[in-house]
Design an enzyme around this catalytic site. Structure first.
Site, PDB file in Angstrom:
ATOM      1  N   VAL A   1      28.924 -22.034   3.417  1.00 35.59           N
ATOM      2  CA  VAL A   1      28.622 -22.779   2.183  1.00 35.59           C
ATOM      3  C   VAL A   1      28.643 -24.289   2.342  1.00 35.59           C
ATOM      4  O   VAL A   1      28.191 -25.001   1.444  1.00 35.59           O
ATOM      5  CB  VAL A   1      29.597 -22.400   1.044  1.00 35.59           C
ATOM      6  CG1 VAL A   1      29.382 -20.983   0.596  1.00 35.59           C
ATOM      7  CG2 VAL A   1      31.043 -22.645   1.446  1.00 35.59           C
ATOM      8  N   TYR A   2      29.159 -24.802   3.445  1.00 33.46           N
ATOM      9  CA  TYR A   2      29.197 -26.254   3.609  1.00 33.46           C
ATOM     10  C   TYR A   2      27.766 -26.787   3.704  1.00 33.46           C
ATOM     11  O   TYR A   2      27.044 -26.500   4.657  1.00 33.46           O
ATOM     12  CB  TYR A   2      29.982 -26.655   4.852  1.00 33.46           C
ATOM     13  CG  TYR A   2      31.456 -26.318   4.809  1.00 33.46           C
ATOM     14  CD1 TYR A   2      32.099 -26.015   3.616  1.00 33.46           C
ATOM     15  CD2 TYR A   2      32.218 -26.303   5.973  1.00 33.46           C
ATOM     16  CE1 TYR A   2      33.449 -25.716   3.578  1.00 33.46           C
ATOM     17  CE2 TYR A   2      33.575 -26.000   5.942  1.00 33.46           C
ATOM     18  CZ  TYR A   2      34.173 -25.701   4.751  1.00 33.46           C
ATOM     19  OH  TYR A   2      35.522 -25.399   4.730  1.00 33.46           O
ATOM     20  N   SER A   3      27.383 -27.553   2.702  1.00 34.39           N
ATOM     21  CA  SER A   3      26.027 -28.109   2.615  1.00 34.39           C
ATOM     22  C   SER A   3      24.968 -27.018   2.734  1.00 34.39           C
ATOM     23  O   SER A   3      23.907 -27.217   3.321  1.00 34.39           O
ATOM     24  CB  SER A   3      25.815 -29.194   3.679  1.00 34.39           C
ATOM     25  OG  SER A   3      26.694 -30.275   3.466  1.00 34.39           O
TER      26      SER A   3
END
Length: 326
Positions: A58-60
């Site tokens: 989910v990071y970026s």
């Protein structure tokens, strides 16, 4: 750089883990660096002995995994690097595009490996607890991922200690792989993990790899009591506002500044060194968007604290509600 075993496994990791959330430019994270800007930081991390890198799908929205795969490969062979990622958050539309169902977990590992450009990760972690999926379903899916060679070890992140114990019991009862690490919310401003989770990890031989060891920059003076916000992240990181900003948080930060000045080191180094001295902690996950951030992390790994300094740092702390997970 010192290298230690991750919990009771034979996997050796650097005493500092580089958090990759800040790499891979994306509109949801105004402070994140483009790959070209992040490359010198990754190079210096490897020069300093860091071999452990943590990201999440989910990071970026996947850009961090893409950056991790490209950047780490420039400076370390796949066998030298220890790569960790996570699953849980919303990555595709619809109700099955998130969580820890068999459907989502099996799809998510393949998507993560594609973005990373790898055939396996060393540590695959559940990013949070999923109250909508039986833990038996999740643990069996994770077992199948390990058996398929797509992950070497399994880890978990912020949850209640009873949930972690339940997951471990389900795995053990069925002969499936147990979680070898806990990535939890633990820093000078938030020590509630010392009540249950840290003791459980120590008892069970689980490695502790805390996230946000500098309280998302709060401990380095990025915010003031008067409301000033001194960095782009402090201005735009909404999650930070749910975690920090109480009067007692500023009391702890002030004490850190005082002890750091007496010692003659930056506050960031002292806060990280404190965490590295805590029982059970394997490797704090440190973010770095400037070279100085990384230098502080490397220096902290070499910094020894006295019992008196540790007590001074801890003395202003007051109990908190649970923060960082439901």
């Amino acid at each position: 750089m010192e290298y230690v075993n991750l919990g009771s496994t034979g996997l050796r990791v650097s005493r500092v883990c580089l958090g990759m959330m800040s790499y891979g430019a994306h509109e949801e994270r105004a402070w994140a660096l483009a790959e070209a800007d992040a490359e010198p930081i990754i190079r210096r991390a490897v020069e300093g002995g860091i071999t452990f890198f943590d990201t999440a799908d989910v990071y970026s929205q996947g850009a961090s995994e893409v950056a991790t795969g490209r950047l780490v490969a420039k400076f370390l062979s796949r066998d030298e690097a220890v790569i960790a990622t996570k699953v849980h958050g919303q990555m595709t539309p619809g109700p099955n595009g998130r969580g820890l169902s068999r459907k989502h977990v099996l799809a998510a590992i393949d998507a993560s490996l594609s973005r990373l450009g790898m055939d396996h990760v060393d540590l695959y972690q559940i990013h949070r607890w999923d109250p909508h999926t039986p833990i038996e379903e999740t643990m069996e899916a994770l077992h199948d991922i390990v058996r398929a060679g797509k992950a070497r070890y399994l880890g978990a992140s912020s949850m209640h200690a009873w949930q972690f114990a339940k997951a471990q019991h389900v795995a053990e009862r069925n002969g499936w792989p147990r979680f070898v690490s806990m990535q939890n919310h633990y820093d000078l401003l938030y020590r509630e993990e010392e009540r249950e989770m840290i003791g459980q990890c120590l008892d069970q031989g689980v490695g502790v790899i805390p996230w946000s060891p500098l309280a998302r920059g709060f401990l380095t003076g990025t915010r003031t009591r008067m409301g000033e916000r001194r960095t782009t992240r402090a201005e735009t990181d909404a999650f930070q506002d749910t975690l920090y900003g109480r009067d007692e948080d500023f009391d702890v930060a002030d004490r850190l500044t005082e002890v750091a000045a007496r010692r003659g080191v930056p506050a960031a180094q002292l806060a990280l060194a404190w965490l590295l001295h805590k029982p059970g902690v394997t490797a704090p996950i440190v973010g770095a968007t400037k070279p100085a951030h990384l230098e502080d992390a490397l220096a902290a790994a070499e910094l020894s604290l006295s019992a008196e300094e540790i007590e001074r740092l801890q003395e202003p702390y007051l109990p908190h509600p649970v923060l960082g997970h439901p």
